[in-house]
Every structure is written in structure tokens, then in C-alpha cells.
Design an enzyme around this catalytic site. Structure first.
Site, PDB file in Angstrom:
ATOM      1  N   ASP A  24      61.594 -26.993 -51.117  1.00 14.80           N
ATOM      2  CA  ASP A  24      62.516 -25.948 -51.531  1.00 14.80           C
ATOM      3  C   ASP A  24      62.019 -24.596 -50.870  1.00 14.80           C
ATOM      4  O   ASP A  24      60.814 -24.382 -50.611  1.00 14.80           O
ATOM      5  CB  ASP A  24      62.427 -25.728 -53.034  1.00 14.80           C
ATOM      6  CG  ASP A  24      63.633 -25.068 -53.601  1.00 14.80           C
ATOM      7  OD1 ASP A  24      64.433 -24.763 -52.988  1.00 14.80           O
ATOM      8  OD2 ASP A  24      63.478 -24.971 -54.807  1.00 14.80           O
ATOM      9  N   HIS A  41      66.011 -23.917 -42.564  1.00 13.77           N
ATOM     10  CA  HIS A  41      66.173 -25.494 -42.573  1.00 13.77           C
ATOM     11  C   HIS A  41      65.609 -25.935 -41.184  1.00 13.77           C
ATOM     12  O   HIS A  41      64.573 -27.104 -41.291  1.00 13.77           O
ATOM     13  CB  HIS A  41      67.542 -25.857 -42.576  1.00 13.77           C
ATOM     14  CG  HIS A  41      68.130 -25.648 -43.876  1.00 13.77           C
ATOM     15  ND1 HIS A  41      67.514 -25.867 -45.110  1.00 13.77           N
ATOM     16  CD2 HIS A  41      69.409 -25.066 -44.165  1.00 13.77           C
ATOM     17  CE1 HIS A  41      68.417 -25.489 -46.053  1.00 13.77           C
ATOM     18  NE2 HIS A  41      69.564 -24.692 -45.562  1.00 13.77           N
ATOM     19  N   LEU A 135      53.111 -45.816 -42.941  1.00 12.92           N
ATOM     20  CA  LEU A 135      53.785 -44.946 -44.162  1.00 12.92           C
ATOM     21  C   LEU A 135      55.331 -45.397 -44.105  1.00 12.92           C
ATOM     22  O   LEU A 135      56.102 -45.674 -43.076  1.00 12.92           O
ATOM     23  CB  LEU A 135      53.657 -43.511 -43.739  1.00 12.92           C
ATOM     24  CG  LEU A 135      54.424 -42.733 -44.549  1.00 12.92           C
ATOM     25  CD1 LEU A 135      53.983 -42.413 -45.945  1.00 12.92           C
ATOM     26  CD2 LEU A 135      54.792 -41.262 -43.698  1.00 12.92           C
TER      27      LEU A 135
HETATM   28  C1  FPP Z   1      65.801 -26.615 -49.926  1.00 10.95           C
HETATM   29  O1  FPP Z   1      65.781 -25.331 -49.627  1.00 10.95           O
HETATM   30  C2  FPP Z   1      66.192 -27.456 -48.763  1.00 10.95           C
HETATM   31  C3  FPP Z   1      67.289 -28.216 -48.474  1.00 10.95           C
HETATM   32  C4  FPP Z   1      68.143 -28.312 -49.483  1.00 10.95           C
HETATM   33  C5  FPP Z   1      67.307 -29.099 -47.286  1.00 10.95           C
HETATM   34  C6  FPP Z   1      65.940 -29.552 -47.012  1.00 10.95           C
HETATM   35  C7  FPP Z   1      66.132 -30.023 -45.730  1.00 10.95           C
HETATM   36  C8  FPP Z   1      65.126 -30.074 -44.828  1.00 10.95           C
HETATM   37  C9  FPP Z   1      63.944 -29.277 -44.901  1.00 10.95           C
HETATM   38  C10 FPP Z   1      65.536 -30.734 -43.181  1.00 10.95           C
HETATM   39  C11 FPP Z   1      64.963 -31.877 -43.741  1.00 10.95           C
HETATM   40  C12 FPP Z   1      64.849 -32.833 -42.369  1.00 10.95           C
HETATM   41  C13 FPP Z   1      64.411 -34.114 -42.386  1.00 10.95           C
HETATM   42  C14 FPP Z   1      64.462 -34.671 -41.295  1.00 10.95           C
HETATM   43  C15 FPP Z   1      64.302 -34.804 -43.574  1.00 10.95           C
HETATM   44  P1  FPP Z   1      67.196 -24.409 -50.093  1.00 10.95           P
HETATM   45  O2  FPP Z   1      67.943 -24.151 -48.976  1.00 10.95           O
HETATM   46  O3  FPP Z   1      67.320 -24.737 -51.586  1.00 10.95           O
HETATM   47  O4  FPP Z   1      66.181 -22.912 -49.821  1.00 10.95           O
HETATM   48  P2  FPP Z   1      66.446 -21.679 -50.924  1.00 10.95           P
HETATM   49  O5  FPP Z   1      66.038 -22.043 -52.521  1.00 10.95           O
HETATM   50  O6  FPP Z   1      65.338 -20.597 -50.682  1.00 10.95           O
HETATM   51  O7  FPP Z   1      67.843 -21.296 -51.069  1.00 10.95           O
END
Ligand code: FPP
Length: 249
Positions: A24, A41, A135
Site C-alpha cells: 500500500d 505504481h 519460491l
Molecule cells: C496500493 O497503493 C497498490 C495497488 C492497488 C497496486 C499495487 C500494484 C503494484 C505495486 C504493481 C504490482 C506489480 C506486480 C507485478 C505484482 P494505492 O494506489 O492504494 O496507494 P494509496 O493508498 O497511497 O493511494
């Protein structure tokens, strides 16, 4: 006084078998830099790369990453489309690294909601890495725990109706075997970044006895040393599974 790094403090004989992570804080990370959310992201993908390599090197058996929740489908369309593209591009690009590190990719979630081309690309990577023995990297994609529990209840009800199962045969084990995580051990450790203290519809059944580790660090800033810190913290906890301290000695 010499201070040891968290990595050096890890006891290799009592590693968590399964680590689940709620990644997050990508959006907030981007906002703090004055950038659009997608930059967060993209930076988050770099962290996924770093932490996957760290987990594989340590010998962790399973790591589940909450990459996209069922609720995330209701984000603005541009963000959903861009995230899907990022996820697929990353998987395609990273498949050689997964092969090099002997990592097997798995997915849990309602993949029927993914665009066909996206699903096909994931399927190809799942197939290519299916014989890897290191893994197991489980991506929770289009996943929510209540969706999974609802599917399980329907599936069991259908089996009872069809005479394949009696009500008395339904046990905790039967339930676990009808979840999308069937065959995967329950997580021992849940890590959530960004300071939020919630489980957010993630692996509600499976996390029953997991140790919870929350850090204010935003996911794009999460380093392998932070990851090792979480494992060291886990190794200092006493896991009693409802028993007394004396009973588990
Ligand atoms: C939460 O941060 C994150 C997500 C909803 C997406 C997570 C995805 C990635 C890190 C890419 C993953 C890639 C792979 C290949 C697994 P948020 O957008 O909710 O952040 P915020 O709470 O600060 O708005």
C-alpha cells in the site's frame, strides 16, 4: 558496539513459510513527489522485484502479493487500464528473472474479470514457470476474500445438493480445500505498508493465526532491509495458536 543488519539477525531455521503482503501507499508516494499516481505504481514494481529476489534468496516457500483487489475495479478507468497494462508488461518482462531465480508464479482471484489478452499472458507465464521449485510467488489479482468465501460456500452447497458431500463432512479442512488458496499453507506473517492498520478483505480465513506487521513505510520506499526487519520481528514473537506459553515450550 557493532550493530548487525536485520539480514544477519534472521534465524534461517525458523523462517516464515508463507509471507503475505498488502503493498500500500503507491498513490501517496507519487503525490508526495508531485507526480501522477501511475509513477507510484511503476516504482512499486521495482519494490516487487527487490522483495521477490530477497524472498527467493532467503528460501521463503510462499509469498502472496495483493496486486489488485476486486474493489480496485471501481477506481477511475484510466488507472485501472494503466495498472492492468503495467501488471501484464511486468509479468512478461520479468518472466526470465523468475526463471533465473527458480520462482513459480501462481494467481488467486476472479481472473474471469480480466481482459482476455491479459489473462492469456498470465496463463503463459504460469505455464512457463510451473516446474520451478523455489519460491512460489502468488499474485492476488482481482481478488477479495469475501468473494472467495462466497464461491466456496456455493461450491460446497452444490456438492451437498448433488450428493457428493454430506453436511457432517464439511470441516475446516474441507473449507480450506475449496478456497482459491487450496494446497497453499496459511500465511505466517502479513506485512502491510503505508501505516494503514487494516486487512482490507485479504485472506480473511487464511490469516487466522498470522502475525501482523504494519510499517509506515510506503510500498515504493520499502527496501529489502525493511523486509528483513519484518522477518526478525516475526521471529521474536511467540506463536501460541490459542495455547499457553508453557504448553508450547
Ligand atoms: C496500493 O497503493 C497498490 C495497488 C492497488 C497496486 C499495487 C500494484 C503494484 C505495486 C504493481 C504490482 C506489480 C506486480 C507485478 C505484482 P494505492 O494506489 O492504494 O496507494 P494509496 O493508498 O497511497 O493511494
Amino acid at each position: 558496539m557493532i550493530t548487525m543488519s536485520f539480514k544477519q539477525q534472521i534465524q534461517p531455521d525458523c523462517l516464515p513459510r508463507h509471507i503475505a503482503i498488502i503493498m500500500d501507499g503507491n498513490g501517496r508516494w507519487a503525490k508526495r513527489q508531485g507526480l501522477a499516481r501511475m509513477f507510484g505504481h511503476r516504482q512499486g514494481v521495482e519494490t516487487v522485484h527487490t522483495i521477490t529476489e530477497a524472498a527467493a534468496e532467503l528460501g521463503i516457500e510462499y509469498m502472496t502479493l495483493y496486486a489488485f483487489s476486486l474493489e480496485n475495479w471501481s477506481r477511475p478507468k484510466e488507472e485501472v487500464d494503466a495498472l492492468m497494462t503495467l501488471l501484464v508488461d511486468t509479468i512478461v518482462k520479468e518472466t526470465p528473472t523468475l526463471m533465473k531465480n527458480n520462482v513459480r508464479l501462481m494467481t488467486i482471484g476472479d481472473l474471469d474479470l480480466l481482459p482476455n489478452a491479459t489473462r492469456a499472458k498470465f496463463a503463459a507465464c504460469l505455464e512457463q514457470t510451473s516446474s520451478n521449485t523455489g519460491l512460489n510467488l502468488v499474485l492476488a489479482l482481482s481478488y477479495s476474500s469475501r468473494w472467495e468465501l462466497t464461491q466456496m460456500a456455493r461450491h460446497l452447497a452444490q456438492k451437498v445438493l448433488q450428493g457428493q458431500l454430506t453436511i457432517e463432512q464439511i470441516s475446516e479442512q474441507t473449507i480450506s480445500e475449496h478456497l482459491t488458496t487450496a494446497g497453499i499453507p496459511d500465511p505466517d506473517l502479513l506485512i502491510r505498508t503505508s501505516g494503514e492498520l487494516r486487512i482490507s478483505n485479504f485472506l480473511l480465513w487464511q490469516l487466522a493465526y498470522a502475525e501482523l506487521y504494519f510499517t509506515p513505510c510506503l510500498w515504493p520506499d520499502f527496501t529489502s532491509e525493511e523486509f528483513y526487519h519484518a522477518i526478525v520481528d516475526y521471529q521474536h514473537r511467540e506463536r501460541r495458536f490459542g495455547k499457553t506459553s508453557e504448553q508450547i515450550l
